[in-house]
Design a protein around this motif. Structure first.
Motif, PDB file in Angstrom:
ATOM      1  N   GLN A 107       0.829  -1.210   0.000  1.00 24.06           N
ATOM      2  CA  GLN A 107       0.000   0.000   0.000  1.00 24.06           C
ATOM      3  C   GLN A 107       0.864   1.261   0.000  1.00 24.06           C
ATOM      4  O   GLN A 107       0.575   2.217  -0.713  1.00 24.06           O
ATOM      5  CB  GLN A 107      -0.954   0.003   1.188  1.00 24.06           C
ATOM      6  CG  GLN A 107      -2.084  -0.980   1.045  1.00 24.06           C
ATOM      7  CD  GLN A 107      -3.003  -0.995   2.252  1.00 24.06           C
ATOM      8  OE1 GLN A 107      -2.810  -0.268   3.224  1.00 24.06           O
ATOM      9  NE2 GLN A 107      -4.012  -1.842   2.199  1.00 24.06           N
ATOM     10  N   ARG A 128       0.975   4.038  -3.016  1.00 23.86           N
ATOM     11  CA  ARG A 128       0.667   5.444  -2.728  1.00 23.86           C
ATOM     12  C   ARG A 128       1.808   6.361  -3.162  1.00 23.86           C
ATOM     13  O   ARG A 128       1.584   7.419  -3.755  1.00 23.86           O
ATOM     14  CB  ARG A 128       0.381   5.593  -1.232  1.00 23.86           C
ATOM     15  CG  ARG A 128      -0.526   6.708  -0.865  1.00 23.86           C
ATOM     16  CD  ARG A 128      -0.978   6.697   0.596  1.00 23.86           C
ATOM     17  NE  ARG A 128      -0.013   6.262   1.567  1.00 23.86           N
ATOM     18  CZ  ARG A 128      -0.085   5.117   2.256  1.00 23.86           C
ATOM     19  NH1 ARG A 128      -1.085   4.295   2.097  1.00 23.86           N
ATOM     20  NH2 ARG A 128       0.843   4.799   3.134  1.00 23.86           N
ATOM     21  N   GLU A 129       3.047   5.949  -2.893  1.00 22.24           N
ATOM     22  CA  GLU A 129       4.200   6.763  -3.277  1.00 22.24           C
ATOM     23  C   GLU A 129       4.345   6.845  -4.799  1.00 22.24           C
ATOM     24  O   GLU A 129       4.682   7.897  -5.330  1.00 22.24           O
ATOM     25  CB  GLU A 129       5.480   6.201  -2.651  1.00 22.24           C
ATOM     26  CG  GLU A 129       5.570   6.432  -1.153  1.00 22.24           C
ATOM     27  CD  GLU A 129       5.541   7.911  -0.779  1.00 22.24           C
ATOM     28  OE1 GLU A 129       6.355   8.690  -1.314  1.00 22.24           O
ATOM     29  OE2 GLU A 129       4.701   8.279   0.054  1.00 22.24           O
ATOM     30  N   GLU A 169       1.894   6.683  -6.963  1.00 20.96           N
ATOM     31  CA  GLU A 169       0.828   7.584  -7.428  1.00 20.96           C
ATOM     32  C   GLU A 169       1.188   9.036  -7.140  1.00 20.96           C
ATOM     33  O   GLU A 169       0.953   9.924  -7.958  1.00 20.96           O
ATOM     34  CB  GLU A 169      -0.501   7.221  -6.761  1.00 20.96           C
ATOM     35  CG  GLU A 169      -1.656   8.122  -7.122  1.00 20.96           C
ATOM     36  CD  GLU A 169      -2.073   8.071  -8.584  1.00 20.96           C
ATOM     37  OE1 GLU A 169      -2.992   8.840  -8.943  1.00 20.96           O
ATOM     38  OE2 GLU A 169      -1.517   7.291  -9.381  1.00 20.96           O
ATOM     39  N   LYS A 170       1.797   9.296  -5.996  1.00 20.47           N
ATOM     40  CA  LYS A 170       2.231  10.647  -5.661  1.00 20.47           C
ATOM     41  C   LYS A 170       3.261  11.151  -6.678  1.00 20.47           C
ATOM     42  O   LYS A 170       3.168  12.273  -7.177  1.00 20.47           O
ATOM     43  CB  LYS A 170       2.823  10.680  -4.243  1.00 20.47           C
ATOM     44  CG  LYS A 170       3.013  12.072  -3.713  1.00 20.47           C
ATOM     45  CD  LYS A 170       3.586  12.187  -2.303  1.00 20.47           C
ATOM     46  CE  LYS A 170       3.587  11.010  -1.419  1.00 20.47           C
ATOM     47  NZ  LYS A 170       4.208  11.271  -0.098  1.00 20.47           N
TER      48      LYS A 170
END
Length: 89
Positions: free
Chosen positions: A41, A45-46, A48-49
């Motif tokens: 996860q 998330r990283e 996508e950032k």
């Protein structure tokens, strides 16, 4: 087909390890499963950032910009009866 694996070791605060242990017991899952889920996860998330940051930098490079005044006027109108549309570059 079984994926190849590799063991990683990390030092974590005792309180965090205790939280993982408690969650492991509640979910009746091994610690390894919880840590793997959390790591996947986080990495997702990283990624996508980083993608969103690059998208913003590409917009700047291509001149797809709006002024701060336009952005502020739009934000200030949110929730009002005469809400402005999202500004376009």
């Amino acid at each position: 087909m079984v994926a190849e694996t590799r063991t990683l070791t990390a030092q974590v605060p005792v309180e965090l390890a205790q939280e993982v242990d408690a969650l492991s017991e509640r979910l009746e899952r091994p610690r390894q499963w919880i840590i793997k889920k959390a790591l996947v996860q986080f990495l997702t998330r990283e990624a996508e950032k980083r993608r969103l940051i690059q998208e913003g930098l590409d917009d700047v490079t291509e001149g797809r910009l709006i002024s701060m005044d336009e952005a502020r006027a739009w934000a200030d109108s949110l929730g009002a009866d005469n809400e402005l549309p999202v500004p376009k570059a």
